[in-house]
Design a protein around this motif. Structure first.
Motif, PDB file in Angstrom:
ATOM      1  N   THR A  61      -2.949   4.394   4.871  1.00 16.74           N
ATOM      2  CA  THR A  61      -2.479   3.894   3.571  1.00 16.74           C
ATOM      3  C   THR A  61      -3.592   3.927   2.530  1.00 16.74           C
ATOM      4  N   ASN A 109       0.829  -1.202   0.000  1.00 18.77           N
ATOM      5  CA  ASN A 109       0.000   0.000   0.000  1.00 18.77           C
ATOM      6  C   ASN A 109       0.869   1.261   0.000  1.00 18.77           C
ATOM      7  N   MET A 117       1.928   4.510   1.521  1.00 18.45           N
ATOM      8  CA  MET A 117       1.868   5.035   2.895  1.00 18.45           C
ATOM      9  C   MET A 117       1.721   6.550   2.828  1.00 18.45           C
TER      10      MET A 117
END
Ligand code: MG
Length: 289
Positions: free
Chosen positions: A107, A74, A76
Protein backbone atom coordinates in the motif's frame (compact mmCIF):
# COMPACT_ATOMS: atom_id res chain seq x y z
CA UNK A 1 -19.60 10.12 -16.25
CA UNK A 2 -16.32 11.91 -15.69
CA UNK A 3 -16.22 12.92 -12.04
CA UNK A 4 -13.87 15.54 -10.67
CA UNK A 5 -12.86 17.03 -7.36
CA UNK A 6 -12.01 20.69 -7.78
CA UNK A 7 -10.92 23.72 -5.84
CA UNK A 8 -12.29 27.14 -6.66
CA UNK A 9 -11.64 30.25 -4.58
CA UNK A 10 -10.73 28.17 -1.56
CA UNK A 11 -13.79 25.94 -1.81
CA UNK A 12 -13.45 22.23 -2.56
CA UNK A 13 -16.28 20.65 -4.51
CA UNK A 14 -17.16 17.64 -6.62
CA UNK A 15 -18.60 17.74 -10.08
CA UNK A 16 -19.43 16.05 -13.33
CA UNK A 17 -17.29 17.10 -16.27
CA UNK A 18 -18.94 17.62 -19.63
CA UNK A 19 -17.15 19.30 -22.54
CA UNK A 20 -14.77 21.32 -20.36
CA UNK A 21 -17.65 22.46 -18.17
CA UNK A 22 -18.22 21.26 -14.62
CA UNK A 23 -21.69 20.64 -13.25
CA UNK A 24 -21.42 21.16 -9.50
CA UNK A 25 -22.55 18.06 -7.58
CA UNK A 26 -21.43 19.27 -4.17
CA UNK A 27 -25.08 19.47 -2.99
CA UNK A 28 -25.28 15.68 -3.39
CA UNK A 29 -22.37 14.70 -1.15
CA UNK A 30 -19.56 16.44 0.71
CA UNK A 31 -16.83 14.65 -1.24
CA UNK A 32 -16.21 11.99 -3.87
CA UNK A 33 -16.24 9.10 -1.42
CA UNK A 34 -19.59 10.37 -0.11
CA UNK A 35 -20.94 10.40 -3.67
CA UNK A 36 -19.64 6.89 -4.34
CA UNK A 37 -21.27 5.68 -1.12
CA UNK A 38 -24.67 6.82 -2.45
CA UNK A 39 -24.38 3.98 -4.99
CA UNK A 40 -26.78 3.71 -7.94
CA UNK A 41 -29.03 6.31 -6.39
CA UNK A 42 -26.17 8.80 -6.25
CA UNK A 43 -25.25 8.15 -9.87
CA UNK A 44 -28.87 8.61 -10.95
CA UNK A 45 -29.13 11.87 -9.03
CA UNK A 46 -25.85 13.10 -10.50
CA UNK A 47 -27.14 12.41 -14.02
CA UNK A 48 -30.43 14.15 -13.22
CA UNK A 49 -28.58 17.20 -11.87
CA UNK A 50 -26.42 17.27 -14.98
CA UNK A 51 -29.52 17.09 -17.20
CA UNK A 52 -31.20 19.94 -15.36
CA UNK A 53 -28.11 22.10 -14.85
CA UNK A 54 -28.29 25.69 -15.94
CA UNK A 55 -25.03 26.86 -14.43
CA UNK A 56 -21.64 25.45 -15.32
CA UNK A 57 -18.17 26.11 -14.01
CA UNK A 58 -15.56 26.32 -16.78
CA UNK A 59 -12.81 23.78 -16.24
CA UNK A 60 -10.31 26.61 -16.72
CA UNK A 61 -11.73 28.40 -13.64
CA UNK A 62 -10.81 25.64 -11.19
CA UNK A 63 -7.83 23.69 -9.98
CA UNK A 64 -8.43 19.97 -10.29
CA UNK A 65 -7.46 17.95 -7.23
CA UNK A 66 -7.00 14.20 -7.05
CA UNK A 67 -10.55 12.90 -7.69
CA UNK A 68 -10.37 11.25 -4.26
CA UNK A 69 -8.12 13.79 -2.58
CA UNK A 70 -8.48 12.48 0.97
CA UNK A 71 -8.84 8.71 0.75
CA UNK A 72 -10.03 7.02 3.92
CA UNK A 73 -7.55 4.19 3.56
CA UNK A 74 -4.19 3.52 2.02
CA UNK A 75 -4.04 3.08 -1.73
CA UNK A 76 -3.80 -0.66 -2.41
CA UNK A 77 -1.32 -1.62 -5.09
CA UNK A 78 -0.35 -4.67 -7.06
CA UNK A 79 3.35 -5.08 -7.82
CA UNK A 80 4.86 -7.10 -10.67
CA UNK A 81 1.53 -7.44 -12.49
CA UNK A 82 2.88 -7.25 -16.04
CA UNK A 83 5.20 -10.06 -17.15
CA UNK A 84 7.59 -7.75 -19.02
CA UNK A 85 7.88 -5.43 -16.02
CA UNK A 86 8.41 -8.40 -13.70
CA UNK A 87 11.24 -9.60 -15.93
CA UNK A 88 12.89 -6.17 -16.19
CA UNK A 89 12.63 -5.71 -12.39
CA UNK A 90 14.39 -9.00 -11.59
CA UNK A 91 17.03 -8.39 -14.27
CA UNK A 92 17.73 -4.85 -13.05
CA UNK A 93 18.45 -6.28 -9.60
CA UNK A 94 20.60 -9.06 -11.04
CA UNK A 95 18.18 -11.68 -9.78
CA UNK A 96 16.74 -14.73 -11.50
CA UNK A 97 13.34 -14.12 -13.01
CA UNK A 98 10.72 -15.84 -10.87
CA UNK A 99 7.17 -16.69 -11.84
CA UNK A 100 4.55 -14.69 -9.98
CA UNK A 101 1.90 -17.13 -8.76
CA UNK A 102 0.14 -14.83 -6.36
CA UNK A 103 -0.47 -11.06 -6.57
CA UNK A 104 2.19 -8.94 -4.85
CA UNK A 105 0.25 -6.55 -2.60
CA UNK A 106 1.45 -3.39 -0.90
CA UNK A 107 0.00 0.00 0.00
CA UNK A 108 0.80 3.69 -0.31
CA UNK A 109 -0.15 5.94 2.56
CA UNK A 110 -3.06 8.40 2.24
CA UNK A 111 -0.76 11.41 2.69
CA UNK A 112 1.10 10.74 -0.57
CA UNK A 113 -1.97 11.49 -2.73
CA UNK A 114 -1.16 14.23 -5.22
CA UNK A 115 -3.15 16.22 -7.78
CA UNK A 116 -3.19 15.44 -11.50
CA UNK A 117 -1.03 18.46 -12.41
CA UNK A 118 0.79 19.19 -9.15
CA UNK A 119 4.52 19.04 -8.56
CA UNK A 120 6.18 15.95 -7.15
CA UNK A 121 8.56 17.17 -4.43
CA UNK A 122 12.19 16.12 -4.77
CA UNK A 123 14.53 16.03 -1.79
CA UNK A 124 17.94 14.53 -2.58
CA UNK A 125 18.63 13.99 1.14
CA UNK A 126 15.70 11.56 1.19
CA UNK A 127 16.04 9.84 -2.19
CA UNK A 128 17.91 10.35 -5.45
CA UNK A 129 16.25 7.41 -7.14
CA UNK A 130 12.73 8.62 -7.84
CA UNK A 131 10.98 6.61 -10.55
CA UNK A 132 7.60 6.60 -12.30
CA UNK A 133 5.04 3.83 -12.80
CA UNK A 134 2.02 4.60 -14.98
CA UNK A 135 -0.96 2.54 -13.82
CA UNK A 136 -4.63 1.95 -14.36
CA UNK A 137 -6.36 2.52 -11.01
CA UNK A 138 -9.69 1.00 -10.06
CA UNK A 139 -12.10 2.78 -7.70
CA UNK A 140 -14.25 0.49 -5.59
CA UNK A 141 -17.95 1.38 -5.55
CA UNK A 142 -19.44 -0.86 -2.92
CA UNK A 143 -18.64 -2.84 0.22
CA UNK A 144 -17.41 -6.23 -0.86
CA UNK A 145 -15.90 -9.25 0.85
CA UNK A 146 -14.92 -12.66 -0.52
CA UNK A 147 -15.99 -11.43 -3.96
CA UNK A 148 -16.69 -13.85 -6.79
CA UNK A 149 -15.53 -12.68 -10.23
CA UNK A 150 -18.99 -11.31 -10.96
CA UNK A 151 -19.20 -9.52 -7.61
CA UNK A 152 -15.70 -8.16 -8.08
CA UNK A 153 -16.48 -6.69 -11.49
CA UNK A 154 -19.76 -5.27 -10.17
CA UNK A 155 -17.85 -3.61 -7.32
CA UNK A 156 -15.85 -1.45 -9.75
CA UNK A 157 -17.16 2.11 -9.63
CA UNK A 158 -14.75 3.52 -12.16
CA UNK A 159 -11.23 4.00 -13.41
CA UNK A 160 -8.56 6.65 -13.24
CA UNK A 161 -4.86 7.20 -13.98
CA UNK A 162 -2.27 6.84 -11.24
CA UNK A 163 1.48 7.35 -11.13
CA UNK A 164 2.92 4.98 -8.50
CA UNK A 165 5.98 7.19 -7.91
CA UNK A 166 8.65 5.13 -6.17
CA UNK A 167 11.87 5.91 -4.31
CA UNK A 168 13.81 2.86 -5.55
CA UNK A 169 16.61 3.22 -3.01
CA UNK A 170 14.17 3.27 -0.08
CA UNK A 171 12.19 0.40 -1.58
CA UNK A 172 15.40 -1.65 -1.48
CA UNK A 173 16.79 -0.37 1.85
CA UNK A 174 13.62 -1.03 3.83
CA UNK A 175 12.97 -4.44 2.24
CA UNK A 176 9.24 -3.70 2.27
CA UNK A 177 7.68 -1.45 -0.38
CA UNK A 178 5.71 0.81 1.97
CA UNK A 179 8.15 3.62 2.74
CA UNK A 180 9.65 3.92 -0.73
CA UNK A 181 6.14 4.13 -2.17
CA UNK A 182 4.77 6.68 0.28
CA UNK A 183 6.86 9.85 0.12
CA UNK A 184 4.76 13.01 0.08
CA UNK A 185 3.36 13.70 -3.37
CA UNK A 186 4.21 10.26 -4.70
CA UNK A 187 0.70 9.33 -5.77
CA UNK A 188 -0.51 11.70 -8.50
CA UNK A 189 -3.95 10.58 -9.56
CA UNK A 190 -6.72 11.73 -11.89
CA UNK A 191 -7.51 13.92 -13.63
CA UNK A 192 -10.97 12.42 -13.07
CA UNK A 193 -12.77 9.14 -12.46
CA UNK A 194 -14.47 7.67 -15.52
CA UNK A 195 -17.37 5.52 -14.35
CA UNK A 196 -17.24 1.83 -15.25
CA UNK A 197 -20.29 2.00 -17.56
CA UNK A 198 -18.24 4.13 -19.97
CA UNK A 199 -15.26 1.75 -20.19
CA UNK A 200 -16.35 -1.31 -22.15
CA UNK A 201 -12.96 -3.02 -22.05
CA UNK A 202 -10.41 -1.64 -19.57
CA UNK A 203 -7.78 -4.09 -20.86
CA UNK A 204 -7.80 -2.58 -24.34
CA UNK A 205 -6.80 0.90 -23.20
CA UNK A 206 -3.32 2.08 -24.14
CA UNK A 207 -1.22 3.06 -21.12
CA UNK A 208 1.71 5.38 -21.71
CA UNK A 209 4.28 7.27 -19.68
CA UNK A 210 6.37 10.07 -21.12
CA UNK A 211 9.26 11.86 -19.43
CA UNK A 212 9.95 15.28 -20.98
CA UNK A 213 7.99 14.05 -24.00
CA UNK A 214 10.07 10.87 -24.42
CA UNK A 215 7.96 7.72 -24.52
CA UNK A 216 9.08 5.37 -21.73
CA UNK A 217 6.10 3.07 -21.17
CA UNK A 218 3.62 1.98 -23.82
CA UNK A 219 1.34 -0.97 -23.23
CA UNK A 220 -2.22 -2.08 -22.60
CA UNK A 221 -3.66 -3.75 -19.54
CA UNK A 222 -4.25 -6.80 -21.74
CA UNK A 223 -0.86 -8.08 -20.64
CA UNK A 224 -1.72 -7.95 -16.93
CA UNK A 225 -0.83 -11.12 -15.05
CA UNK A 226 -3.84 -10.85 -12.72
CA UNK A 227 -6.93 -9.16 -14.13
CA UNK A 228 -9.15 -6.81 -12.16
CA UNK A 229 -11.68 -9.37 -10.81
CA UNK A 230 -8.78 -11.60 -9.76
CA UNK A 231 -7.10 -8.71 -7.92
CA UNK A 232 -10.35 -7.73 -6.17
CA UNK A 233 -11.02 -11.40 -5.43
CA UNK A 234 -7.66 -11.78 -3.68
CA UNK A 235 -7.84 -8.46 -1.84
CA UNK A 236 -11.36 -9.07 -0.59
CA UNK A 237 -10.67 -12.55 0.76
CA UNK A 238 -11.36 -12.10 4.44
CA UNK A 239 -10.82 -8.34 4.11
CA UNK A 240 -13.68 -5.98 3.41
CA UNK A 241 -13.18 -3.47 0.60
CA UNK A 242 -15.02 -0.18 0.96
CA UNK A 243 -16.54 2.39 -1.40
CA UNK A 244 -13.80 4.81 -2.42
CA UNK A 245 -10.94 2.32 -2.03
CA UNK A 246 -8.29 2.89 -4.69
CA UNK A 247 -6.50 -0.09 -6.24
CA UNK A 248 -3.47 0.50 -8.49
CA UNK A 249 -3.25 -2.48 -10.81
CA UNK A 250 0.47 -2.47 -11.58
CA UNK A 251 2.74 -0.93 -14.15
CA UNK A 252 3.92 -2.14 -17.56
CA UNK A 253 7.60 -2.36 -18.51
CA UNK A 254 9.75 0.69 -19.23
CA UNK A 255 10.44 2.06 -15.75
CA UNK A 256 13.57 4.13 -15.22
CA UNK A 257 15.44 1.81 -12.87
CA UNK A 258 15.35 -0.99 -15.44
CA UNK A 259 16.86 1.15 -18.19
CA UNK A 260 20.47 0.43 -19.10
CA UNK A 261 21.97 2.38 -17.44
CA UNK A 262 19.19 3.22 -14.95
CA UNK A 263 17.72 6.70 -15.29
CA UNK A 264 15.89 8.41 -12.45
CA UNK A 265 13.72 11.50 -12.36
CA UNK A 266 15.46 14.82 -11.77
CA UNK A 267 14.17 18.25 -10.73
CA UNK A 268 12.59 19.93 -13.75
CA UNK A 269 11.52 16.67 -15.40
CA UNK A 270 7.88 16.46 -16.43
CA UNK A 271 6.20 13.05 -16.21
CA UNK A 272 2.99 12.41 -18.10
CA UNK A 273 1.00 9.24 -17.51
CA UNK A 274 -1.92 8.73 -19.86
CA UNK A 275 -4.57 6.11 -20.40
CA UNK A 276 -6.54 6.21 -23.60
CA UNK A 277 -10.24 6.79 -22.94
CA UNK A 278 -9.56 8.13 -19.45
CA UNK A 279 -7.11 11.03 -19.54
CA UNK A 280 -3.62 12.16 -18.65
CA UNK A 281 -1.88 13.39 -15.51
CA UNK A 282 1.19 15.56 -15.80
CA UNK A 283 3.53 16.33 -12.91
CA UNK A 284 6.80 18.20 -12.66
CA UNK A 285 9.57 17.06 -10.37
CA UNK A 286 10.33 20.09 -8.19
CA UNK A 287 12.94 20.68 -5.48
CA UNK A 288 11.14 20.37 -2.15
CA UNK A 289 10.72 23.71 -0.39
MG1 MG B 1 3.32 0.10 -9.09
Amino acid sequence: MKLVTFEQAGRIGIGLLRDDQIIDLTALAPDMVGLIELGEQGAARARAMAGAAVTFIPLTDVKLLAPIHEPRRNVMCVGKNYAEHTRESYEARGENVEAIDYPVIFTKTTTCINGPYDDIPYDATVSEKIDYEAELAVIIGRRVKNATREEAQAAVFGYTVLNDVTARDLQTLHKQFFKGKSLDGSCPIGPWIVTADEIADPYALRITCRVNGELRQDSTAETMTFDIPTIIGHLSRGMTLLPGDIIATGTPSGVGFAMKPPVFLRPGDVVECAIEGIGAIRNRIALAA
